[in-house]
Design an enzyme around this catalytic site. Sequence first.
Site, PDB file in Angstrom:
ATOM      1  N   GLY A  46       0.842  -1.183   0.000  1.00 31.54           N
ATOM      2  CA  GLY A  46       0.000   0.000   0.000  1.00 31.54           C
ATOM      3  C   GLY A  46       0.879   1.236   0.000  1.00 31.54           C
ATOM      4  CD  GLN A  51       3.352   5.870   2.575  1.00 27.03           C
ATOM      5  OE1 GLN A  51       2.409   5.344   2.013  1.00 27.03           O
ATOM      6  NE2 GLN A  51       4.271   5.184   3.236  1.00 27.03           N
ATOM      7  CB  CYS A  94       4.892   2.518   7.597  1.00 27.22           C
ATOM      8  SG  CYS A  94       4.521   3.990   6.633  1.00 27.22           S
ATOM      9  CG  LEU A  95       6.633   1.114   1.716  1.00 30.17           C
ATOM     10  CD1 LEU A  95       6.039   1.370   0.342  1.00 30.17           C
ATOM     11  CD2 LEU A  95       7.782   0.120   1.623  1.00 30.17           C
ATOM     12  CG  HIS A 136      -0.922   1.901   7.307  1.00 24.22           C
ATOM     13  ND1 HIS A 136      -0.034   1.468   8.272  1.00 24.22           N
ATOM     14  CD2 HIS A 136      -0.175   2.642   6.445  1.00 24.22           C
ATOM     15  CE1 HIS A 136       1.176   1.940   8.000  1.00 24.22           C
ATOM     16  NE2 HIS A 136       1.116   2.641   6.893  1.00 24.22           N
ATOM     17  CD  GLU A 137      -1.246   2.720   2.595  1.00 27.99           C
ATOM     18  OE1 GLU A 137      -0.714   3.838   2.539  1.00 27.99           O
ATOM     19  OE2 GLU A 137      -0.600   1.688   2.858  1.00 27.99           O
ATOM     20  CG  HIS A 140       0.284   7.236   5.152  1.00 29.32           C
ATOM     21  ND1 HIS A 140       1.425   7.700   5.776  1.00 29.32           N
ATOM     22  CD2 HIS A 140       0.459   5.901   5.009  1.00 29.32           C
ATOM     23  CE1 HIS A 140       2.242   6.665   6.000  1.00 29.32           C
ATOM     24  NE2 HIS A 140       1.688   5.567   5.559  1.00 29.32           N
TER      25      HIS A 140
HETATM   26 ZN    ZN Z   1       2.508   3.659   5.700  1.00 28.33          ZN
END
Ligand code: ZN
Length: 190
Positions: A46, A51, A94-95, A136-137, A140
Amino acid sequence: MAHLPILTAPDARLKKKSKPVETVDTDVRQLMDDMLETMYAAPGIGLAAPQVGVLKRVIVLDIDREEVKTGPLFLANPEIIEASDEDVSYEEGCLSVPEHYSDVVRPAKVRVRYLDREGAQQEMACEGLLATCVQHEIDHLDGILFIDHISALKRNMILRKLLKARKEKERDEAEGKQPAAKSKDHAPAL
Ligand SMILES: [Zn+2]
């Protein structure tokens, strides 16, 4: 398509609230395609536009698990319109918080309304990893990271380690050293 650089915490842009897109036009579709390619390359399951430093309410997902295979999903202006009373805990990564993982408790099932890649309004019932990932997304897009759901003590420890890792990476790059291999024994990053 292009690979976009992924921001890592701490970064002020990850704490901002993103703006809805007016229409899903060519620019938004290009952003979605670039985000999907960036997510696959990371690799992650995701990715949210902030991000990659774009403060628009756009997310992409692709979950390929035994229990759920979504294929690529493109969501503009996603909104949670229903959430279950039942909660579930999942170890999230998370990235933008590389190499750190923590259990986060969220509603087990959610219903999300969004615009798809063609700009058509859709609704999707999500459970399991898909429900976790969508929430989660969407977080963000509101400037919230999974570490904001855990204790301040643990969050600050992770942020300190991330800063230290960033400095070491910059120093290694300046000295021409190869980056260390990433550990692979954890849940996929979101
Ligand atoms: Zn994330």
